[in-house]
Design a protein around this motif. Structure first.
Motif, PDB file in Angstrom:
ATOM      1  N   LYS A 169      -5.798  16.843 -18.115  1.00 50.86           N
ATOM      2  CA  LYS A 169      -4.470  17.459 -18.144  1.00 50.86           C
ATOM      3  C   LYS A 169      -3.990  17.674 -19.581  1.00 50.86           C
ATOM      4  O   LYS A 169      -3.493  18.756 -19.935  1.00 50.86           O
ATOM      5  CB  LYS A 169      -3.479  16.578 -17.387  1.00 50.86           C
ATOM      6  N   ASN A 170      -4.136  16.663 -20.418  1.00 55.84           N
ATOM      7  CA  ASN A 170      -3.594  16.740 -21.772  1.00 55.84           C
ATOM      8  C   ASN A 170      -4.441  17.591 -22.715  1.00 55.84           C
ATOM      9  O   ASN A 170      -3.994  17.920 -23.812  1.00 55.84           O
ATOM     10  CB  ASN A 170      -3.428  15.327 -22.340  1.00 55.84           C
ATOM     11  N   ASP A 171      -5.643  17.927 -22.293  1.00 59.84           N
ATOM     12  CA  ASP A 171      -6.513  18.771 -23.113  1.00 59.84           C
ATOM     13  C   ASP A 171      -6.845  20.071 -22.371  1.00 59.84           C
ATOM     14  O   ASP A 171      -7.892  20.673 -22.571  1.00 59.84           O
ATOM     15  CB  ASP A 171      -7.801  18.006 -23.440  1.00 59.84           C
ATOM     16  N   MET A 172      -5.922  20.510 -21.514  1.00 61.54           N
ATOM     17  CA  MET A 172      -6.185  21.626 -20.621  1.00 61.54           C
ATOM     18  C   MET A 172      -6.484  22.929 -21.362  1.00 61.54           C
ATOM     19  O   MET A 172      -7.287  23.752 -20.889  1.00 61.54           O
ATOM     20  CB  MET A 172      -5.002  21.829 -19.670  1.00 61.54           C
ATOM     21  N   ASP A 173      -5.867  23.145 -22.512  1.00 61.71           N
ATOM     22  CA  ASP A 173      -6.107  24.385 -23.251  1.00 61.71           C
ATOM     23  C   ASP A 173      -7.580  24.536 -23.603  1.00 61.71           C
ATOM     24  O   ASP A 173      -8.166  25.623 -23.445  1.00 61.71           O
ATOM     25  CB  ASP A 173      -5.263  24.419 -24.524  1.00 61.71           C
ATOM     26  N   ASN A 391      -5.727  13.681 -34.355  1.00 58.84           N
ATOM     27  CA  ASN A 391      -7.045  13.275 -34.861  1.00 58.84           C
ATOM     28  C   ASN A 391      -8.176  14.207 -34.433  1.00 58.84           C
ATOM     29  O   ASN A 391      -9.345  13.909 -34.668  1.00 58.84           O
ATOM     30  CB  ASN A 391      -7.363  11.847 -34.394  1.00 58.84           C
ATOM     31  N   ILE A 392      -7.845  15.323 -33.795  1.00 60.25           N
ATOM     32  CA  ILE A 392      -8.887  16.253 -33.366  1.00 60.25           C
ATOM     33  C   ILE A 392      -9.334  17.100 -34.561  1.00 60.25           C
ATOM     34  O   ILE A 392      -8.585  17.944 -35.051  1.00 60.25           O
ATOM     35  CB  ILE A 392      -8.390  17.154 -32.218  1.00 60.25           C
ATOM     36  N   LYS A 393     -10.526  16.829 -35.018  1.00 59.33           N
ATOM     37  CA  LYS A 393     -11.080  17.547 -36.170  1.00 59.33           C
ATOM     38  C   LYS A 393     -12.261  18.424 -35.775  1.00 59.33           C
ATOM     39  O   LYS A 393     -12.514  19.450 -36.396  1.00 59.33           O
ATOM     40  CB  LYS A 393     -11.544  16.543 -37.238  1.00 59.33           C
ATOM     41  N   ARG A 394     -12.990  17.993 -34.738  1.00 58.09           N
ATOM     42  CA  ARG A 394     -14.190  18.707 -34.310  1.00 58.09           C
ATOM     43  C   ARG A 394     -14.053  19.132 -32.844  1.00 58.09           C
ATOM     44  O   ARG A 394     -13.274  18.534 -32.108  1.00 58.09           O
ATOM     45  CB  ARG A 394     -15.424  17.811 -34.476  1.00 58.09           C
TER      46      ARG A 394
END
Length: 434
Positions: A169-173, A391-394
């Protein structure tokens, strides 16, 4: 002595020895049989599970056990008594549905939106999801162990599935941007991660496709296994293999079989494409319904030190910035603490004081040997989980969650099921041990 008399004498001696040996053997065998019956009867008395095949077989063996001629009547009476006792035990044992430990725990059932998935359950407290330390149903009462292992496994697996839906849900995009028209091969995924042939779009899709497969395997029903994960022609064998396999990560779309067969790339593509076409949207919708940024109750286990007779209370260890693991299986990251309110900015960690009389403390902690008494309380805080994409870098980085306190109140309970409240503290005024 003539040769003929000599032979007859040897024959007579041999027969006497043989008769003596047989008489001795009968006594020994009789004793062995009596011992065997006693042992079997003791083992039968220990059987607890209702309708357990082992109990039925033990009773049957006890009835059929032979006895020496000198103990036939006693053995028959003992056999009938033991068998009757076993039958009485089987009739009076509680079922999992009757177990008060299971019934006392609050839980929520998440209903599946598709026949391809199973419902799952998670523990709750006051209507909100319970995170952190779960109720492990610890008990020393052998009459209450019925169904506990199955219940613990169902809730542990259910919580892992719930975390997976939160992650989705939180990474749906990024999941919506995943390549859906075909399954990217392992070789192409490896090439996309190499510096010389770097392709972040393919790398991200590889990771999301793998996450979808992992979550699908956590939630999949027997019908879904046969539809999406079975090697063609092995549908009857592969459900059992899928459920018992210790190498779940190696299971591919349409590649599971009782013989351990693996699908070729064409079958894998069909399995993936069928899932995307029929049930991927159902999985995405389930994630949207399961998580709405709801508040939750965070439960910690705090060690209790020896009673402070001078201060008239107990010092309890409280890690205010710690989010303990629930023990759920999965690869989902544990949320990190992040202050959102003024009272959270300078939170301390350590031992907090709980005012309680010596009599109440002794009743809660138990008397006798300090090494065998319970020295833990359960500390409950109302928290809010927030999406954290910082913290999403990759492309392959998982989205993480933060947690903060909704209220400075921390409640103390003496039991895992959180029924026996013994006090509370306020984080803005509580006294920490220096």
């Amino acid at each position: 002595m003539s040769p003929k008399r000599n032979v007859m004498l040897r024959y007579a001696v041999t027969m006497m020895l043989l008769v003596g040996f047989l008489m001795t053997s009968i006594d020994v065998q009789g004793q062995l049989l009596r011992n065997a019956k006693n042992k079997l009867r003791q083992e039968t008395d220990k059987l607890l599970k209702p309708k357990d095949k082992k109990a039925e077989e033990a009773a049957k063996e006890l009835k059929e056990l032979p006895a020496s001629s000198s103990t036939t009547e006693d053995a028959k009476e003992e056999t009938e008594t033991a068998a009757k006792k076993t039958e009485d035990q089987l009739a009076t044992q509680p079922t999992p549905q009757d177990n008060p430990l299971i019934n006392a725990q609050e839980r929520k059932t998440f209903k599946s939106p598709s026949a391809a998935f199973d419902d799952f359950v998670v523990q709750t407290f006051r209507g909100l999801i319970r995170v952190g330390v779960q109720n492990r149903y610890d008990t020393d009462d052998k009459n209450l162990i019925i169904g506990l292992n199955q219940q613990k496994k169902a809730e542990r697996d259910g919580f892992a599935a719930y975390l997976g839906l939160i992650n989705l849900k939180n990474d749906m995009d990024r999941f919506n941007a995943m390549e859906k028209s075909y399954l990217i091969s392992n070789l192409a995924c490896i090439e996309a991660r190499k510096t010389a042939t770097k392709n972040e779009e393919i790398e991200g899709s590889c990771f999301r496709q793998s996450e979808v497969k992992q979550l699908a395997k956590q939630l999949i029903s027997d019908e879904g296994i046969q539809k999406y994960f079975c090697f063609e022609g092995t549908e009857d064998d592969c459900v059992k293999y899928f459920r018992t396999s210790k190498t779940q990560d190696a299971i591919s779309w349409a590649g599971t079989a009782g013989r351990g067969s693996r699908a070729n790339e064409f079958a894998e593509q069909r399995g993936f494409n069928d899932f995307v076409e029929n049930d991927l949207s159902a999985l995405f919708n389930w994630a949207n319904e399961a998580w709405n940024g709801e508040e939750a109750y965070l439960v910690r286990a705090g060690h209790v030190s020896q009673y402070d007779f001078q201060a008239q209370g107990l010092w309890v260890n409280l890690r205010t910035k710690e989010y303990p693991s629930s023990g759920a299986r999965g690869k989902w990251p544990i949320p990190s603490y992040k202050a959102t309110q003024s009272f959270e900015e300078n939170l301390k960690e350590g031992q907090v004081f709980l005012s309680i009389s010596p009599a109440e403390a002794e009743a809660l902690l138990g008397g006798g040997d300090v090494r065998t008494s319970s020295r833990f309380f359960y500390l409950v805080s109302k928290i809010q989980l927030q999406k954290n994409a910082e913290n999403i870098k990759r492309p392959s980085d998982r989205l993480r969650l933060n947690f903060s306190y909704v209220s400075p109140k921390v409640e103390f309970f003496s039991d895992e099921v959180l029924k026996n409240k013994i006090g509370e503290i306020d984080l803005t005024t509580v006294k920490f041990k220096e």
